[in-house]
Design a protein around this motif. Sequence first.
Motif, PDB file in Angstrom:
ATOM      1  N   ARG B 304       0.839  -1.201   0.000  1.00 32.94           N
ATOM      2  CA  ARG B 304       0.000   0.000   0.000  1.00 32.94           C
ATOM      3  C   ARG B 304       0.871   1.248   0.000  1.00 32.94           C
ATOM      4  N   GLU B 305       1.915   1.241   0.869  1.00 30.70           N
ATOM      5  CA  GLU B 305       2.811   2.396   0.946  1.00 30.70           C
ATOM      6  C   GLU B 305       3.490   2.634  -0.380  1.00 30.70           C
ATOM      7  N   ALA B 306       3.936   1.537  -1.029  1.00 28.94           N
ATOM      8  CA  ALA B 306       4.629   1.679  -2.310  1.00 28.94           C
ATOM      9  C   ALA B 306       3.725   2.375  -3.312  1.00 28.94           C
ATOM     10  N   ALA B 307       2.459   1.963  -3.356  1.00 20.57           N
ATOM     11  CA  ALA B 307       1.530   2.549  -4.325  1.00 20.57           C
ATOM     12  C   ALA B 307       1.265   4.015  -3.976  1.00 20.57           C
ATOM     13  N   LEU B 308       1.039   4.278  -2.677  1.00 19.87           N
ATOM     14  CA  LEU B 308       0.765   5.666  -2.274  1.00 19.87           C
ATOM     15  C   LEU B 308       1.960   6.564  -2.559  1.00 19.87           C
ATOM     16  N   ALA B 309       3.165   6.019  -2.369  1.00 15.66           N
ATOM     17  CA  ALA B 309       4.364   6.846  -2.499  1.00 15.66           C
ATOM     18  C   ALA B 309       4.621   7.268  -3.941  1.00 15.66           C
ATOM     19  N   VAL B 310       4.149   6.480  -4.928  1.00 17.40           N
ATOM     20  CA  VAL B 310       4.312   6.971  -6.302  1.00 17.40           C
ATOM     21  C   VAL B 310       3.131   7.839  -6.705  1.00 17.40           C
ATOM     22  N   GLY B 311       2.269   8.146  -5.757  1.00 20.99           N
ATOM     23  CA  GLY B 311       1.200   9.096  -6.042  1.00 20.99           C
ATOM     24  C   GLY B 311      -0.104   8.458  -6.440  1.00 20.99           C
ATOM     25  N   ALA B 312      -0.293   7.174  -6.105  1.00 21.56           N
ATOM     26  CA  ALA B 312      -1.595   6.575  -6.358  1.00 21.56           C
ATOM     27  C   ALA B 312      -2.556   7.076  -5.291  1.00 21.56           C
ATOM     28  N   SER B 313      -3.811   7.298  -5.669  1.00 22.43           N
ATOM     29  CA  SER B 313      -4.787   7.668  -4.657  1.00 22.43           C
ATOM     30  C   SER B 313      -5.122   6.418  -3.850  1.00 22.43           C
ATOM     31  N   GLN B 316      -6.965   3.960  -5.918  1.00 26.78           N
ATOM     32  CA  GLN B 316      -6.096   3.291  -6.894  1.00 26.78           C
ATOM     33  C   GLN B 316      -5.223   2.245  -6.229  1.00 26.78           C
ATOM     34  N   SER B 317      -4.673   2.569  -5.075  1.00 25.49           N
ATOM     35  CA  SER B 317      -3.796   1.604  -4.419  1.00 25.49           C
ATOM     36  C   SER B 317      -4.588   0.348  -4.042  1.00 25.49           C
ATOM     37  N   HIS B 320      -5.797  -1.336  -7.677  1.00 25.73           N
ATOM     38  CA  HIS B 320      -4.713  -1.847  -8.523  1.00 25.73           C
ATOM     39  C   HIS B 320      -3.854  -2.874  -7.814  1.00 25.73           C
TER      40      HIS B 320
END
Lengths: 254, 420
Positions: B304-313, B316-317, B320
């Motif tokens: 979850r952190e990885a997705a959020l850190a590239v700017g996923a909402s 989306q996290s 996806h």
Amino acid sequence: MDTKIKIKSTNLNVFYGEKQALFDINLDINQNEVTALIGPSGCGKSTFIRCINRMNDVIDICKIQGEIEMDGKNIYAPNTDVVSLREKVGMVFQKPNPFPKSIYDNVCYGPKIHGIAETKDDLDQIVENSLKKAALWNEVKDRLQEPGTSLSGGQQQRLCIARAISVNPEVILMDEPCSALDPIATAKIEELIDELKTTFTIIIVTHSMSQAVRVSQKTGFFHLGKLIEVGTTEKIFKNPTNNMTQDYITGRFG
Amino acid sequence: MTKEQRLQKRYSAEKRFKWYGIISICMALLFVALLVTKVLSEGTSAFVKSTIEIKLNFDQTALNLPEKPTTEDLNAIDFYSFAIDQILKTYPTSNRDEEKELIKLFTTDFEFEVKDFFLANTNLLNQTVSFKITASSDLDQLHKGNYAKNISEDRRKISNYQLKIYDHFIQNNKITKVFNVYFFTNGDSRNPEIAGIGGAMLGSFFSILVCLIISFPIALLAAVYLEEFAPKNKFTDFIEININNLAAVPSIVFGLLGLGILLNVFELPRSTSLVGGITLALMTLPRIIIPCRASLKAVPPSIREAALAVGASKVQSVIHHVVPLAMPGTLSGTIIGLAQALGETAPLLLIGMVAFVVQVPANPLDPSASLPIQVYLWSESAERGFVEKTSATIMILLGFLIIMNSIAVYARQKFEKKWI
């Protein structure tokens, strides 16, 4: 080099529930420099850098007071869009955390969701450039469709760096990026950080004094949630003003 | 106590413990073996049926057909009288009662069997062919050895005269066992020889389909919301406790709910697999939410952190990354929940799926039974012929459950990804 302040934190206080984790942090981060944050475990270094891309928002009990300005704008202002903030501020975590997808998909995910690439060719180009910048391209160019999790630890961490720079951020936060890696992989990442600072502003949390000396231009020493001392790396390590800093860097406590 | 004695004691305690375990497993296996042998020994014979071979002479005059018969003419044939004529030729009878006893050895559906056969093969006009007619359940049971012959006649279903006919058929090799297609295609019937689980299987299929369509999306969304978005406070704790309680509510209570709300308030059609499916969905919902939440919880936060850190909402996290990674767990949880629903009887009894339904349902709005209900219905029937059918239905039901659970295990192993 003419230094410009990229990020400015003013009287930043962070609470986890009742417990205060950071006390009145005032810290300036210069553009295109590597700033190292050192200090014993649990001193608030990670909490601080997670404030910069508002990663602490996901923690329900976390409360933040004070200001962090990036390019003169308070990122905690009510009208800030967290998603576009995180597009500008990338992050690399302590443990390599590639998505369980192909190497290619790992890197292209960010550009895809932000609509940076128009065509498949653009996307290919971004993936190639990001992997090249992360010094991983030569090792993976023939197996982009293999799962990112099949790479070695050091490669995974470079993949995470490639993923962070794929959306072309301005700042990269690194939370102990080498703590899970062996010395050779660490050396590669450090080399990489040195190159990356020409394009990005980097803030790195580290437990290794020697790493801080090697990669950073500015160092901040945290202890028990307080920023004890901050200055150029040379000054902090050669001639610290505070006794606690002196004790910590010489290994007398921590 | 010396050191050696203590050592000895520890060793024997370990050995004892190991044996307790082995004995427990043997006991469990014994019960399974008991169930399987009972069901197999009673049920396997239901997959074959006895048939009696007779000569059919499709003579134009006997069928009362004109020179050039039209389709209407063919449909107007009195197959009942024709078939009776042909049946009576198989054994010499001397009076009306004997004729009746002879006819009773054949299935009550003989007229339709002959009709279907002839209408499918009209080129057989004016020819004589041999045709296998399904035997009555009594003869079938006799032939399969389920009736004792050496008891007095008034206690037997088969009279002495019928026994004589049976012996005559056997001597002339007229009785053969063939695969029982009726069992899989027909609906329920009062006559065991033509009763089948076709209707019950389709009824179960439609119910499970309705149950899946309703419960899976609701359960997944509820689990995703509770796990990923809901604030952690007293209210969500309260919801969580109630979902767990709901999963433990006896299934018959859901039947009452279906009866009270779906049938009495919304006036949905009674005895249908639509209502059955909705009732089962109510029951299955909490049982799917719980494994869905568990598998969402098992996705490491670093993803979850990885997705959020590239700017996923946040959305989306979740869509996806988290939900796809949780899919193996949610799918197998859903399949196991559906397997439980498939074997559920009590709630369906209350919404009227226990009705005697002869027609095979064509859609979820037709009245139908379900497999466990069919087991229940047949196990109460007096006819000997239903005993083997009950066991055979249990075998089919268990077969479906084993298949579904295997799919669940397979799905989990196949799609599970290692992330660290």
